[in-house]
Design an enzyme around this catalytic site. Structure first.
Site, PDB file in Angstrom:
ATOM      1  N   SER A  77      -0.570   4.874  -2.483  1.00 32.42           N
ATOM      2  CA  SER A  77      -1.160   3.746  -1.766  1.00 32.42           C
ATOM      3  C   SER A  77      -2.570   4.069  -1.258  1.00 32.42           C
ATOM      4  O   SER A  77      -3.422   4.437  -2.049  1.00 32.42           O
ATOM      5  CB  SER A  77      -0.214   3.322  -0.646  1.00 32.42           C
ATOM      6  OG  SER A  77      -0.481   1.983  -0.334  1.00 32.42           O
TER       7      SER A  77
ATOM      8  N   HIS B 151       6.916  -1.112  -3.137  1.00 29.82           N
ATOM      9  CA  HIS B 151       5.819  -0.193  -2.842  1.00 29.82           C
ATOM     10  C   HIS B 151       6.380   1.079  -2.187  1.00 29.82           C
ATOM     11  O   HIS B 151       6.896   1.041  -1.058  1.00 29.82           O
ATOM     12  CB  HIS B 151       4.903  -0.948  -1.864  1.00 29.82           C
ATOM     13  CG  HIS B 151       3.647  -0.250  -1.509  1.00 29.82           C
ATOM     14  ND1 HIS B 151       2.602  -0.120  -2.386  1.00 29.82           N
ATOM     15  CD2 HIS B 151       3.243   0.340  -0.359  1.00 29.82           C
ATOM     16  CE1 HIS B 151       1.610   0.515  -1.785  1.00 29.82           C
ATOM     17  NE2 HIS B 151       1.974   0.810  -0.557  1.00 29.82           N
TER      18      HIS B 151
HETATM   19  C1  GCU Z   1      -2.084  -1.744   3.208  1.00 36.15           C
HETATM   20  C2  GCU Z   1      -3.409  -1.870   2.507  1.00 36.15           C
HETATM   21  C3  GCU Z   1      -3.370  -1.263   1.109  1.00 36.15           C
HETATM   22  C4  GCU Z   1      -2.821   0.141   1.161  1.00 36.15           C
HETATM   23  C5  GCU Z   1      -1.502   0.146   1.873  1.00 36.15           C
HETATM   24  C6  GCU Z   1      -0.904   1.532   2.106  1.00 36.15           C
HETATM   25  O1  GCU Z   1      -1.137  -2.572   2.594  1.00 36.15           O
HETATM   26  O2  GCU Z   1      -3.752  -3.234   2.491  1.00 36.15           O
HETATM   27  O3  GCU Z   1      -4.660  -1.250   0.547  1.00 36.15           O
HETATM   28  O4  GCU Z   1      -2.730   0.665  -0.115  1.00 36.15           O
HETATM   29  O5  GCU Z   1      -1.657  -0.424   3.175  1.00 36.15           O
HETATM   30  O6  GCU Z   1      -1.615   2.514   2.176  1.00 36.15           O
HETATM   31  O7  GCU Z   1       0.330   1.596   2.259  1.00 36.15           O
END
Ligand code: GCU
Length: 357
Positions: free
Chosen positions: A195, A337
C-alpha cells in the site's frame, strides 16, 4: 486493447526505441520523477553507524534455533547532527549466503501480520524489517526524527522530500548494512512493501539499483497505478489526505494529471533490467487493479528493450489472474486490500527460481 487504453488515457511513453535510448534518458527521468512527485532524496550522511542492540537473552530460542535474530540501530550523523532508527533482522543458519528481503513495514515487531518471519526463513530468505514510523512519523510533521534531521527547521521547498522519499532513503541505509553481512547473498536482495509502503518500495527499488527484485503490493495511486484515467483514488484525493507523502510540486497536478510530464509507468520502468513484481487485490478498487496492471503493462515496453518480458496479456486482468512467466510479474489476489500469506506465496517462490548467479 491496452495499447488503445494507454492512448485513450493519454499516458506518455518514454521516447526510447532502443535500450541505449532508454539508458541515455534515465538520468533525466529520475530527476523529473523526484522533482515532480516524491521530492529529492537527502544527501549522504556524514557518517553512519550500525549498532547491534539485540535485547533478548542468550537463552532465548528463536525459530527452534534455525535462525539468528537481531535488532540493529542505524545511527546517522547528518550535517553534524545525530538521529537514529531501528530495524529487525532475521537470518537463517544456512551455512551459505542466502537471498534477503528488505521489508518496509507498518509495525516495528517481527513477526507481524505483514511480515511472517518464520515462513520467510523457512523459505530460505533472510529478512530485514524497518517500520516507517520509526524513521519519521506518517504525518505532516517534518521535524520528527529523521525528517527533522534532514530539514533542520527549514521550510519545505517545491522539491524537498516528502515522507515517501525519506522512508525510501532509510530503506537504502538498511540495504547498505545488508551489503556488509557475509551471510547474505548481495546479488539477490528484494524490497517489499504494501500500500503506501508499496509506493515506498517502488521508489526505493527504482532508484537503488542494488535491489534485484522490487515488489509493490496493492500500491495504487502514486505507486504502480497509472494516474491518468485512474478509478478510486486520484491525485486530488491523495493530496487531500496525504499531501506530505509527496513533494509540494505534486500538488500542481491535482485535477491535472494530463499536465504531468510522466506517469507511474516511468517509475516502474526504472526497475529494468531487474525484476519487477506488481500485485493487486480484486476488491481493492481504491487502488484500482486495472490501473495497476496497466502500469505494469506500459512499463514492460521498456523491459522489452532489454530483451526481457512480461507474460501478462493485452487485456485487463480478472480476479485470480497471475502472470509469472517473465521479468515483470503480476497477480491479482481475490479479496481485500492486504499483504497476505497468499501474496507471499507468490513472491517467495518466484524469487527463489529467478536468483541471480
Ligand atoms: C489510504 C491511501 C492509499 C494508501 C492506503 C494504505 O487508503 O488513500 O493511497 O495506499 O491508505 O497505505 O493503506
Amino acid at each position: 486493447m491496452l495499447r488503445e487504453e494507454l492512448i485513450k488515457r493519454g499516458v506518455p511513453m518514454p521516447d526510447a526505441s532502443t535500450k541505449e535510448d532508454w539508458i541515455a534518458l534515465r538520468p533525466q527521468i529520475k530527476e523529473t520523477i523526484l522533482r515532480e512527485v516524491y521530492g529529492e532524496f537527502p544527501h549522504k550522511p556524514d557518517a553512519i553507524e550500525y549498532k547491534d542492540v539485540t535485547q533478548w537473552g542468550l537463552e532465548e530460542v528463536f525459530m527452534a534455533g534455525d535462525a539468528d535474530k537481531y535488532q540493529i540501530r542505524v545511527e546517522i550523523t547528518y550535517d553534524g547532527r545525530k538521529g537514529s532508527f531501528p530495524f529487525n533482522l532475521a537470518i537463517p543458519k544456512a551455512g551459505r549466503p542466502v537471498p534477503a528481503l528488505v521489508a518496509i513495514n507498518f509495525e516495528s515487531g517481527s513477526p507481524y501480520k505483514y511480515q511472517p518471519t518464520e515462513e520467510i526463513i523457512d523459505n530460505g530468505f533472510a529478512i530485514a524489517g524497518l517500520c516507517y514510523n520509526d524513521v519519521t512519523k506518517d504525518n505532516d510533521d517534518f521535524s520528527d526524527n529523521i525528517a527533522g534531521l534532514i530539514y533542520n527547521g527549514e521550510p519545505r521547498t517545491a522539491t524537498s522530500p516528502g515522507k515517501i522519499a525519506i522512508w525510501s532513503w532509510a530503506a537504502s541505509l538498511v540495504m547498505d548494512y545488508l551489503m556488509t553481512r557475509p551471510e547474505i547473498d548481495h546479488k539477490n536482495i528484494a524490497v517489499i512493501g504494501h500500500s503506501r509502503l508499496g509506493k515506498t518500495s517502488l521508489v526505493t527499488g527504482a532508484f537503488d539499483e542494488r535491489f534485484a527484485f522490487v515488489i509493490a503490493n496493492d500500491s495504487g495511486c502514486g505507486g504502480a497505478a497509472i494516474s491518468r484515467g485512474k478509478g478510486g483514488e486520484s491525485i486530488e484525493k491523495i493530496i487531500d489526505r496525504f499531501p506530505y507523502w509527496f513533494c509540494l510540486n505534486y500538488q500542481k497536478y491535482v485535477g491535472k494529471e494530463d499536465a504531468m510530464p510522466i506517469d507511474q509507468n516511468w517509475l516502474l520502468s526504472l526497475v529494468a533490467p531487474r525484476k519487477l513484481m506488481i500485485a493487486s487485490a480484486s476488491e481493492d478498487l481504491w487502488a484500482d487493479p486495472n490501473s495497476e496492471y496497466l502500469g505494469a503493462f506500459a512499463a514492460s515496453e521498456i523491459f522489452k528493450l532489454y530483451g526481457l518480458s512480461f507474460a501478462g496479456p493485452d487485456r485487463f486482468p480478472v480476479p485470480g489472474d497471475s502472470f509469472y512467466d517473465g521479468d515483470v510479474t503480476y497477480h491479482q489476489r481475490i479479496g481485500k486490500h492486504y499483504l497476505s500469506r497468499k501474496d507471499w506465496n507468490h513472491y517467495l517462490p518466484y524469487i527463489r527460481t529467478h536468483l541471480n548467479k
